[in-house]
Design an enzyme around this catalytic site. Structure first.
Site, short mmCIF file in Angstrom:
data_model
loop_
_atom_site.label_atom_id
_atom_site.label_comp_id
_atom_site.label_asym_id
_atom_site.label_seq_id
_atom_site.Cartn_x
_atom_site.Cartn_y
_atom_site.Cartn_z
N ARG A 62 0.84 -1.21 0.10
CA ARG A 62 -0.03 0.03 0.11
C ARG A 62 0.78 1.22 -0.21
O ARG A 62 0.41 2.17 -0.22
CB ARG A 62 -0.71 0.01 1.40
CG ARG A 62 -1.84 -1.21 1.14
CD ARG A 62 -2.76 -1.16 2.40
NE ARG A 62 -2.06 -1.34 3.52
CZ ARG A 62 -2.53 -1.58 4.88
NH1 ARG A 62 -3.81 -1.58 5.01
NH2 ARG A 62 -1.77 -1.70 5.88
N ARG A 92 -1.66 -16.04 5.79
CA ARG A 92 -2.80 -16.72 6.57
C ARG A 92 -3.42 -17.17 5.34
O ARG A 92 -3.49 -16.72 4.22
CB ARG A 92 -3.98 -15.45 7.05
CG ARG A 92 -3.41 -15.00 8.47
CD ARG A 92 -3.46 -16.09 9.40
NE ARG A 92 -3.12 -15.64 10.75
CZ ARG A 92 -1.94 -15.72 11.44
NH1 ARG A 92 -0.97 -16.38 10.82
NH2 ARG A 92 -1.76 -15.27 12.83
N GLU A 113 -8.01 -23.84 8.06
CA GLU A 113 -7.18 -24.38 9.09
C GLU A 113 -7.70 -24.99 10.55
O GLU A 113 -8.68 -24.07 10.80
CB GLU A 113 -6.07 -23.35 9.46
CG GLU A 113 -4.69 -23.99 9.71
CD GLU A 113 -3.72 -23.03 9.71
OE1 GLU A 113 -3.38 -22.07 8.89
OE2 GLU A 113 -3.19 -22.92 10.85
N HIS A 150 1.82 -25.29 9.55
CA HIS A 150 1.88 -23.64 10.28
C HIS A 150 3.06 -23.74 11.37
O HIS A 150 3.03 -23.53 12.57
CB HIS A 150 0.51 -23.42 11.11
CG HIS A 150 0.54 -21.94 11.38
ND1 HIS A 150 -0.99 -21.31 11.04
CD2 HIS A 150 1.10 -20.97 11.61
CE1 HIS A 150 -0.85 -20.03 11.33
NE2 HIS A 150 0.33 -19.50 11.53
N GLY A 167 5.55 -21.65 10.95
CA GLY A 167 6.19 -20.36 10.87
C GLY A 167 7.23 -19.81 12.05
O GLY A 167 8.31 -19.75 11.85
P1 NAP Z 1 3.63 -6.36 9.06
O1 NAP Z 1 4.81 -5.88 9.38
O2 NAP Z 1 2.32 -5.41 9.50
O3 NAP Z 1 3.35 -6.53 7.57
C1 NAP Z 1 2.37 -6.44 6.67
C2 NAP Z 1 2.39 -5.65 5.56
O4 NAP Z 1 1.40 -6.00 4.60
C3 NAP Z 1 2.46 -4.21 5.38
O5 NAP Z 1 3.64 -3.65 4.84
C4 NAP Z 1 1.37 -3.69 4.78
O6 NAP Z 1 1.40 -2.67 3.94
C5 NAP Z 1 0.97 -4.94 3.72
N1 NAP Z 1 -0.42 -4.86 3.67
C6 NAP Z 1 -1.53 -4.80 4.41
N2 NAP Z 1 -2.51 -5.03 3.82
C7 NAP Z 1 -2.46 -5.01 2.42
C8 NAP Z 1 -3.04 -5.23 1.19
N3 NAP Z 1 -4.44 -5.00 1.40
N4 NAP Z 1 -2.62 -5.14 0.06
C9 NAP Z 1 -1.01 -5.28 -0.02
N5 NAP Z 1 -0.23 -4.98 1.13
C10 NAP Z 1 -1.11 -4.81 2.28
O7 NAP Z 1 3.26 -7.60 9.34
P2 NAP Z 1 4.33 -8.84 9.79
O8 NAP Z 1 5.01 -8.93 11.10
O9 NAP Z 1 5.08 -8.80 8.33
O10 NAP Z 1 3.27 -10.27 9.76
C11 NAP Z 1 2.50 -10.46 8.44
C12 NAP Z 1 1.58 -11.72 8.65
O11 NAP Z 1 2.12 -12.84 8.68
C13 NAP Z 1 0.56 -11.63 9.97
O12 NAP Z 1 -0.29 -10.62 10.00
C14 NAP Z 1 0.45 -12.82 10.41
O13 NAP Z 1 -0.85 -13.28 9.89
C15 NAP Z 1 1.38 -13.84 9.49
N6 NAP Z 1 2.44 -14.53 10.24
C16 NAP Z 1 2.30 -15.99 9.91
C17 NAP Z 1 3.23 -16.77 10.59
C18 NAP Z 1 3.21 -18.32 10.19
O14 NAP Z 1 3.55 -19.00 11.54
N7 NAP Z 1 3.01 -18.81 9.14
C19 NAP Z 1 4.05 -16.13 11.79
C20 NAP Z 1 4.13 -14.70 11.85
C21 NAP Z 1 3.16 -13.81 10.98
P3 NAP Z 1 1.69 -1.15 4.65
O15 NAP Z 1 3.08 -1.21 5.18
O16 NAP Z 1 1.75 -0.52 3.28
O17 NAP Z 1 0.68 -0.78 5.50
#
Ligand code: NAP
Length: 318
Positions: A180, A238, A267, A285, A287
């Site tokens: 974004r 997710r 899931e 899962h 991660g």
């Molecule tokens: P983060 O730092 O908040 O990064 C999320 C990114 O997604 C941000 O850069 C945001 O953009 C972007 N975004 C949000 N909505 C969007 C959209 N509609 N279109 C395009 N980009 C969009 O979060 P993170 O710490 O990297 O974590 C990301 C996600 O990974 C978590 O929310 C969680 O669900 C998942 N996760 C999974 C595991 C696993 O075990 N597999 C572990 C940890 C996390 P902006 O910067 O422009 O706002």
């Protein structure tokens, strides 16, 4: 009245020991998700609750407890799409999460999936285990070369950037992303206008956006159709971000090179159709699943709980 804290899952020994030393804590011993009744009791009987993935604190749960004793849901995990944050706030319940603690481990699992999917590692491992491996030959199990290829990151946040960094410095990959806002991670990255254009441009498309209504099916049938026939789709974010039925169809019809999944739309259900396919790598899962990362996440939860009980600002308010 003593302030009470509910941990909805057992955590690592060191986090449990700290929680018992610092708080009046009840630690649920089951590893399953909370039932509706348990969530209602949690809001009624505790000042702070630590929920986690799968504990769906939706509007219905808050509606069942009009004046909750609980004032903080200190979520274990960075993803909090299972909590209706707006409704929680409207009911006077703050929400915190565990950003940062999960970043490197989750990026490592993305790289695991990129490599496994590209190099057919899971399929090859199954071949060896079944005793059916006939021995090496020059055209056996040919996969996709990774080094120097094009990476596309959907959602260049903490985890997306950590994946891009590994791919750029470790594998000499060219990095593209859709987000974004513009990102400047300190190495060359190119922003692409939208997810579909990104999908068309890269060899490895990695999903790293948060879940929730805004990103549901961001990778839909059109995005899958835009991918190149050799390209691999990786999801460590997710499950609901990808339209799972469309992905299954694309894999069955061999319209993409393969997929690597750590998360699933419904899931923990993983459809038989996915399990039957050799061109998808399926992880449960994993991660953040290392002892030290889960401990760091637990300490982050407890830091938020401690701040709340001390009347201080919450370090990780979402
Ligand atoms: P983060 O730092 O908040 O990064 C999320 C990114 O997604 C941000 O850069 C945001 O953009 C972007 N975004 C949000 N909505 C969007 C959209 N509609 N279109 C395009 N980009 C969009 O979060 P993170 O710490 O990297 O974590 C990301 C996600 O990974 C978590 O929310 C969680 O669900 C998942 N996760 C999974 C595991 C696993 O075990 N597999 C572990 C940890 C996390 P902006 O910067 O422009 O706002």
């Amino acid at each position: 009245m003593a302030q009470r804290f509910l941990m909805a899952r057992p955590l690592t020994d060191e986090v449990v020991a700290r929680a018992r030393a610092e708080f009046d804590v009840e630690i649920r011993t089951e590893t399953s998700v909370l039932t509706q009744d348990e969530m209602i009791r949690a809001l009624q009987e505790f000042d702070v609750v630590m929920p986690t993935l799968g504990d769906v604190f939706g509007a219905d749960v808050f509606a069942a407890v009009p004046n909750p004793r609980c004032k903080l849901l200190a979520n274990f995990g960075v993803g909090f799409n299972h909590i209706d944050v707006a409704v929680a706030e409207a009911n006077g319940v703050a929400v915190t999460n565990t950003p940062g603690a999960v970043t490197d481990a989750t990026a490592d699992i993305a790289l695991t999936l990129i490599l496994m999917s590209a190099r057919r590692a899971a399929e090859g491992e199954r071949l060896v285990r079944t005793g059916d491996w006939p021995g090496w030959h020059p055209t056996q199990m040919l996969g996709e070369h990774v080094t120097g290829k094009k990476l596309g990151v959907i959602g260049m946040g903490r985890i997306g950037e950590a994946i891009a960094r590994r791919c750029h410095f470790g594998f000499g990959m060219e990095v593209f992303y859709a987000a974004r806002s513009d990102k400047t991670p300190g190495f060359d990255v190119t922003r692409v206008a939208d997810v579909k254009s990104l999908a068309a441009a890269v060899d490895f498309l990695v999903v790293a956006v948060p879940g929730g209504a805004e990103t549901r099916h961001l990778v839909d049938v059109d995005v899958l159709a835009a991918m190149q026939p050799n390209a691999h789709l990786i999801n460590i974010a997710r499950g609901e971000v990808i339209e799972q039925a469309a992905l299954i169809a694309a894999l069955e019809q061999r319209r993409i090179g393969g997929a690597g999944l750590d998360v699933y739309e419904f899931e923990p259900e993983v459809p038989q159709a996915l399990r039957d396919l050799d061109n998808v790598t399926l992880l449960p899962h994993l991660g953040t699943a290392t002892e030290e990362v889960r401990s760091n996440m637990g300490h982050m939860v407890l830091d938020n709980v401690a701040a709340f009980f001390a009347g201080q600002a919450l370090p990780n308010l979402v």
